[in-house]
Design an enzyme around this catalytic site. Sequence first.
Site, mmCIF file in Angstrom:
data_model
loop_
_atom_site.group_PDB
_atom_site.id
_atom_site.type_symbol
_atom_site.label_atom_id
_atom_site.label_comp_id
_atom_site.label_asym_id
_atom_site.label_seq_id
_atom_site.Cartn_x
_atom_site.Cartn_y
_atom_site.Cartn_z
ATOM 1 N N ASP A 120 41.941 48.461 38.566
ATOM 2 C CA ASP A 120 41.206 47.577 37.572
ATOM 3 C C ASP A 120 41.648 46.686 36.709
ATOM 4 O O ASP A 120 42.815 47.543 36.014
ATOM 5 C CB ASP A 120 39.930 48.460 36.790
ATOM 6 C CG ASP A 120 39.162 47.877 36.260
ATOM 7 O OD1 ASP A 120 38.624 46.879 36.643
ATOM 8 O OD2 ASP A 120 38.447 48.341 35.375
ATOM 9 N N HIS A 141 33.004 44.623 27.439
ATOM 10 C CA HIS A 141 33.745 45.983 27.667
ATOM 11 C C HIS A 141 33.585 46.919 26.539
ATOM 12 O O HIS A 141 33.358 46.315 25.196
ATOM 13 C CB HIS A 141 35.267 45.689 27.985
ATOM 14 C CG HIS A 141 35.701 45.039 29.302
ATOM 15 N ND1 HIS A 141 36.233 44.046 29.262
ATOM 16 C CD2 HIS A 141 35.227 45.339 30.720
ATOM 17 C CE1 HIS A 141 36.405 43.626 30.465
ATOM 18 N NE2 HIS A 141 35.768 44.448 31.347
ATOM 19 N N GLY A 142 33.825 48.185 26.751
ATOM 20 C CA GLY A 142 33.551 49.087 25.538
ATOM 21 C C GLY A 142 31.950 49.240 25.032
ATOM 22 O O GLY A 142 31.111 49.110 26.206
#
Length: 282
Positions: free
Chosen positions: A82, A180-181
Amino acid sequence: MSYVNMREILEDARKNHYAVGAFNIVNYLTAKAAVEAAEELEQPIILQTSVKTVKAFGITEMMSFLKPIAKQAKVEVAIHLDHSTDVAFTKACIDGGWSSVMYDGSQLALKDNIKNTKEIVAYAKPQQVTVEGELGAIVGVEDDIFVKEGAGAHAKPKDCRRYLDETGIQAFAPAIGTAHGVYKGEINIDYDLFEEINGFSKCPLVLHGGTGLTDEMFHRLIGLGASKINISTAIKIAYCQGMAAYLKTHPEQNDPLKLDGFVKAEVKKVVTEHIQFFSQMN
């Protein structure tokens, strides 16, 4: 053969209007938990490894325990690299046994992203390794890639067409407003953009930043063509908070196997819930 690349898995998902979960595992325990969840549900799964995780273990060392898990599985399992921004490292993982890789050149100029991605695709093809690419900027932190709030940029359809035509990738992650996150504040997803791109893309689309989206958001995006959905933060939370919870309730228990068993069950629970939803089982 249970150890496969992503191509057939994602093409079937796209054809039959469901999504395959791609889970960022961090060690043997999380990988085993994820595959066991997939086996119990009889669904394919993608094990994702971040560049940071691979470097922590080493390419050879990590594949030495991941490949046996995949090969012995009762369902189809792909092992995917990834968000690799390094061409040489991506090639090294292809050589090391990864069945699929993502080259992330989204922070480069379009022509440079295309150039590097084409190089990866050409290198991967003889080894039957699938390649995922990305356009646009997805905010948040993924591995060592950080895009601050306000710096995110949605993928442009014109650029997407050129990128897809010139690179020949087998999976495509366009930036459409996910992050993200852990999400902070309102989530604004451009569903129309995602639908437009899916309409002309010859390969399945990938949704990054899946942790924290609502069921309705997932359902809508899957309906619009999301075939692969990345889940990373939810795995990390289940792992770390599971460990903390066990140690809090068992302060005098110093049995690593019992601790691992509890944490593994917590990770497995998260993977199971996501697979059930993505596969439209419910």
